[in-house]
Design a protein around this motif. Structure first.
Motif, PDB file in Angstrom:
ATOM      1  N   UNK A 141       0.834  -1.205   0.000  1.00 23.79           N
ATOM      2  CA  UNK A 141       0.000   0.000   0.000  1.00 23.79           C
ATOM      3  C   UNK A 141       0.872   1.261   0.000  1.00 23.79           C
ATOM      4  N   UNK A 150       3.744   1.553  -1.375  1.00 28.51           N
ATOM      5  CA  UNK A 150       4.222   1.688  -2.759  1.00 28.51           C
ATOM      6  C   UNK A 150       3.185   2.438  -3.595  1.00 28.51           C
ATOM      7  N   UNK A 151       1.912   2.090  -3.382  1.00 31.25           N
ATOM      8  CA  UNK A 151       0.832   2.780  -4.115  1.00 31.25           C
ATOM      9  C   UNK A 151       0.718   4.246  -3.693  1.00 31.25           C
ATOM     10  N   UNK A 195      -7.108   7.417  -0.582  1.00 31.22           N
ATOM     11  CA  UNK A 195      -7.426   6.432  -1.615  1.00 31.22           C
ATOM     12  C   UNK A 195      -7.228   7.042  -3.006  1.00 31.22           C
ATOM     13  N   UNK A 241      -5.099   5.750  -6.179  1.00 30.45           N
ATOM     14  CA  UNK A 241      -5.728   5.574  -7.492  1.00 30.45           C
ATOM     15  C   UNK A 241      -4.962   6.328  -8.570  1.00 30.45           C
ATOM     16  N   UNK A 246      -1.737   4.520  -9.329  1.00 33.15           N
ATOM     17  CA  UNK A 246      -1.981   3.316 -10.149  1.00 33.15           C
ATOM     18  C   UNK A 246      -2.328   3.696 -11.584  1.00 33.15           C
ATOM     19  N   UNK A 247      -3.149   4.740 -11.725  1.00 31.34           N
ATOM     20  CA  UNK A 247      -3.650   5.108 -13.053  1.00 31.34           C
ATOM     21  C   UNK A 247      -2.561   5.702 -13.941  1.00 31.34           C
TER      22      UNK A 247
END
Lengths: 261, 261
Positions: A43, A45-46, A252, A256, A259-260
């Protein structure tokens, strides 16, 4: 795992991994603790392995709540001791609040090992000098931090077995509990007791993250010195009513976006 | 960690955790293996803990490549032995290909422990009966699976130290390598050798995932029986040119949708 140079772009992450595997070898951790740490790594890393704006807001809110508590306590488990024992003891010294060892898989061996480790780190923190801007007798402040947990005398309602154990001078009577890396069942039980619960959880979707009063979506090693600094210097703004769900959604959104990309 | 009932909605995840902590206690794993497993758990949670359409397409493509290889090898490390030794041996028996133990932190103790574990599981697989629809002498097929790795006689170019070790009868001469849970450096070195590399990696953004020929973004315990079934029954379609990047992006989209909900 060898030495990690400070200049490494992923110093914090690699150092966390090193501290956790060493703590496992020292008997401080339950079997599943390293797996839980790995989930956190993913998480983080994200998140981009940085403290995002919403985490910073949550840390400020936490500092306010902890400073204005009637009885604050810092609850630690094996992972939080491994990662941030020194800074958590510094926070307790600034607040003059106790630290309570409260672990999910409680064994006498681990409780003793964690208690010894905290006593050792408290001594080092005492010798190591006061945090920047802190005024007063640092050694006296650190020596007054009680380390609770090894002799529980109370029970958290709605929990079964050894994980219900707690101390009347700590978690049981506290109004504000700072508990990094808490599990969902105990988080729920503490909220049901009416506690103001501050958690550090890298998964903004976890039950713990959703149930807590304030959720800091950040890595513990990274956020602990920031919290300490706000506890020492105070928070210079009066935040509006705290909306934990909105804050979680902001964290969050950071994931997102990452990731995107 | 106690018994996990089959009916538990998160059976696979909890069973994986149990298998890994037991393997750690048995000396099969490196220090950082449980942390790596935890990272996988977090990504699997984002995937919804199911085999998504893009993973299924990647498994089919892998079965085709493995069946049509001149020399296929299945490369295993501690985590893949802990999670899926039996199904990987079944795959090797169906393909009549070797299994090679190839671990990042190589020690004689771990190599011996992994070799013994694989020999034991091979015996159990042999006694346990053939996979559904498989025709032939199962015990003979399983007994022909060689377990390589303990006596390396070749080196993977561009890698330093013990992690370069491999076997000429296995990885060194193979054209197609199925290697679940591979690390980025070795993945890169194997691709540079001209190998067709099939990996299983729950993080679609990892270097391994991006470098491999085919990346199966799925949990190993869950995908192994599906791969086995395609190896036994064949794949009934001729897939178009394989676009691994597009397939990875589809897996990423599943995670994004799950987070955004």
């Amino acid at each position: 795992m060898g030495e990690v140079p400070r200049s490494h772009p992923r110093y914090n992450s690699l150092m966390g991994r090193k501290l956790l595997t060493e703590a496992a070898a020292d008997g401080l951790l339950a079997d599943s603790a390293l797996i839980a740490h790995g989930r956190g790594e993913a998480y983080d890393y994200l998140l981009g392995e940085t403290t995002c704006e919403s985490a910073l807001a949550a840390i400020k809110q936490s500092a306010l709540l902890m400073k204005h508590a009637k009885r604050c306590v810092i609850s630690v488990n094996g992972n939080s001791v491994a990662l941030a024992a020194a800074d958590l003891i510094r926070c307790a010294a600034v607040l003059q609040c106790p630290i309570e060892i409260n672990i999910y898989y409680r064994t006498p061996e681990r409780m003793t090992a964690l208690n010894s480790r905290l006593e050792k780190v408290r001594h080092e923190v005492s010798e190591g000098g006061a945090p920047t801007d802190w005024k007063g007798d640092w050694q006296a402040a650190v020596s007054k931090v009680t380390i609770l947990g090894i002799d529980p005398d109370s029970l958290i309602p709605n929990l079964e077995g050894p994980r219900a154990n707690c101390c009347s001078a700590g978690i049981f009577s506290a109004d504000v509990i700072f508990v990094p890396l808490e599990d969902g069942d105990r988080c729920e039980a503490l909220v049901e007791m009416g506690k103001t619960l501050i958690v550090v959880d890298l998964n903004p979707l976890s039950r713990t993250a959703r149930l807590a009063t304030v959720t800091i979506v950040d890595e513990l090693m990274r956020m602990a010195p920031i919290l300490l600094s706000y506890l020492v210097n105070g928070v210079s703004f009066a935040p509006p009513e705290w909306d934990n769900e909105a804050n979680l959604d902001n964290s969050l959104a950071v994931m997102l976006n990452h990731l995107a990309e």
